[in-house]
Design a protein around this motif. Structure first.
Motif, PDB file in Angstrom:
ATOM      1  N   GLY A  36       0.788  -1.226   0.000  1.00  0.00           N
ATOM      2  CA  GLY A  36       0.000   0.000   0.000  1.00  0.00           C
ATOM      3  C   GLY A  36       0.818   1.273   0.000  1.00  0.00           C
ATOM      4  N   PHE A  37       1.970   1.261   0.642  1.00  0.00           N
ATOM      5  CA  PHE A  37       2.815   2.460   0.676  1.00  0.00           C
ATOM      6  C   PHE A  37       3.326   2.755  -0.727  1.00  0.00           C
ATOM      7  N   THR A  38       3.816   1.720  -1.413  1.00  0.00           N
ATOM      8  CA  THR A  38       4.354   1.897  -2.765  1.00  0.00           C
ATOM      9  C   THR A  38       3.239   2.262  -3.739  1.00  0.00           C
TER      10      THR A  38
ATOM     11  N   ASN B 164       0.253   3.606  -3.198  1.00  0.00           N
ATOM     12  CA  ASN B 164      -0.265   4.948  -2.952  1.00  0.00           C
ATOM     13  C   ASN B 164       0.709   5.999  -3.477  1.00  0.00           C
ATOM     14  N   SER B 165       2.004   5.792  -3.216  1.00  0.00           N
ATOM     15  CA  SER B 165       3.013   6.764  -3.649  1.00  0.00           C
ATOM     16  C   SER B 165       3.120   6.822  -5.165  1.00  0.00           C
ATOM     17  N   CYS B 166       3.109   5.658  -5.829  1.00  0.00           N
ATOM     18  CA  CYS B 166       3.204   5.636  -7.301  1.00  0.00           C
ATOM     19  C   CYS B 166       2.008   6.329  -7.933  1.00  0.00           C
TER      20      CYS B 166
END
Lengths: 348, 348
Positions: free
Chosen positions: B239-241, B243-245
């Motif tokens: 989710g971190f990757t 969301n950031s992408c």
């Protein structure tokens, strides 16, 4: 004028000497203080040098004097090697030899478009880490809406990073950006929200560390949709996230450029007028693609290592050599070391 | 025609009823089978309904019959609440009440633009996870260069994910995409390189799990610069990757659109011609902005939960309601459950 010697790995990248050789010739004419050590297969190098009329060492010496030196190496480190394999198979490779020139202080910096993991592993082996640094980080300058730049790190030198590593990246990024900005840079941590409660634990703990440090102008969290908004001068994240965000931006930029190009390149009257009026805009948009900026620095080492994109073209490799020249002039590693010492003194 | 009842959290998002009310009115005219349960502060809801001539319950009933029902709630869950706080303070809130309508099977789906963490926590409490699922994931459809869509997950329901969770996301994403594509979707894992050696351990281990599974058409790693290239139908990451992408893509798209707009909006002859030529293209480019696509689904629950963007406009909320209608028609949760069972049978 101070002479600056840059060792260039001629064989690295998707195109090898086909791109590095013309880039080196261009860089020599751009930077009068520059001397190049070109490391790679001599036959391949001369094949491409002959396009510029330099078909032999004597012709080269005639025109450029001692400004270019060719160092022959038979081996090339392939992109598919793991860092551990690269370390074992590095002897006699162009990348390893180019780094050794910096380690022995015969060159001031190295530029390579080769295997990133190998470049990091070999740089660590030969150049050593600055005191207080656990892992080097890859940093690059991104264009922003205002025309200023934002430095982002880590872009993929590491896949995971502890809060302490993220803190070190913040200190290093701040020291680097300061050499361009000549003021204290605004440092932000990349997160998936700006509220304190958001994100992974190591990012939250790094935020605490940064809040307690006078030496870094920490401004809080930033989300990836604000990368180009000139809100922060330095944006810090782990290498997996940084690499993915940068690539997502590149992919989006590419998507838009293709859409616009196909619109103004259509063989219609509309396309013709579009080309006449807007080819300048298209060029400008292409320059906004972060991929066009080249020359990521590997920070945290006792020497200057510039990683050029694997698919870099001639202009991009010239930019990477230009970044090396800039960092040598500004003595970036010693500035970072000074900053790290100041932070360590402050913390202990 | 099957009736479809969607509970809408009227208060969620940056604009609350100012956006949700007109969106609901539009959605009712778009989808003849739709019935809406609009949950929130009745006074605020009627303030905006009166713009459409619905100034009282009787006027509403006159025109729309039983197609819209207002459920009054005094409380709103703010964006700054942690999921744990949201759970404690949820009683009587519009989001909680809307989800309860789905839990009690009086509604088929819920749509909210509110606090993502709260929506996930409350959905888990009331709707329960499908058997075999550890954590729900947020998925959304991205536009691609070919005009097809690619489903990406997790977009931020979780910040870290184990290889087992990534594997579950792959199965769920594949089951969802299949309901749109009507063929077996190509599933890829997001990584920072395509070679086997690249990336973090949990991604590598998930790749191994997927390689051993017949039920998922796993095609390997994908890098974020290929998100829009229609190489994969489903792209899986933590989710971190994710969301950031997604946000990095939004930021880049925004940057390009601003550049193009300022060029063709200049009050010059060139600007005038540019507007004539490119206003269509600009509209098209704006639609490529992933931010314009709305209606991320929270997969892995026994009910349908659609998360609309906090800054969603009316069109975007209508799209989110449309996604809810589609998922009800295609019985997405039970399709996912069937797929999970098949995978479990295959593995044990």
């Amino acid at each position: 004028m101070q002479n600056i010697t840059v060792a260039v790995d001629a064989m690295g990248g998707d195109f090898g000497p086909r791109v590095t050789v013309p880039a080196v010739v261009q860089a020599l004419s751009h930077f009068p203080e520059l001397k190049i050590i070109l490391v790679g297969k001599q036959g391949d190098i001369f094949e491409h040098l002959s396009d510029f009329g330099y078909s032999s060492l004597s012709k080269l010496a005639e025109e450029l004097g001692d400004r270019i030196e060719i160092v022959h190496c038979d081996q090339v480190i392939s992109n598919s090697l793991k860092p551990s394999q690269a370390l074992r198979k590095s002897a006699g490779s162009s990348m390893n030899t180019a780094i050794e020139w910096v380690a022995s202080e015969k060159a001031d910096a190295v530029v390579s478009s080769g295997n990133t993991g190998a470049l990091m592993a070999l740089s660590r082996r030969h150049l050593n880490l600055l005191p207080g640094i656990e892992r080097p980080a890859l940093v690059s300058a991104l264009p922003t809406k205002t025309g200023n730049f934002t430095w982002m790190l880590d872009l993929g030198a590491n896949v995971v990073s502890s809060e302490e590593a993220l803190f070190q990246f913040s200190v290093m990024g701040s020291a680097l950006a300061e050499q361009h900005l000549e003021r204290q840079p605004r440092v932000a941590l990349l997160n998936i929200g700006v509220e304190d409660i958001k994100g992974v634990e190591r990012v939250k703990r790094c935020a605490e560390l940064l809040s307690q440090t006078q030496s870094v102008n920490y401004i809080g969290y930033i989300e990836a949709n604000k990368l180009f908004d000139d809100i922060a001068d330095v944006i810090v994240c782990d290498g997996f996230t940084g690499n993915s965000c940068l690539k997502a931006s590149e992919g989006t930029a590419q998507f838009f450029i293709e859409k616009l190009t196909s619109s103004i390149m259509s063989p219609s009257i509309k396309g013709w007028i579009g080309r006449k009026l807007f080819s300048g805009l298209l060029k400008e948009l292409k320059l906004l693609n972060p991929d066009q900026y080249n020359g990521a620095s590997l920070l945290g080492l006792r020497g200057i290592v510039i990683k050029s994109h694997g698919s870099a073209d001639v202009t991009a490799v010239v930019n990477a050599i230009g970044e090396a020249v800039h960092e040598v002039k500004r003595r970036v590693p010693s500035r970072i070391r000074d900053r790290l010492e100041a932070v360590l003194l402050e913390r202990h």
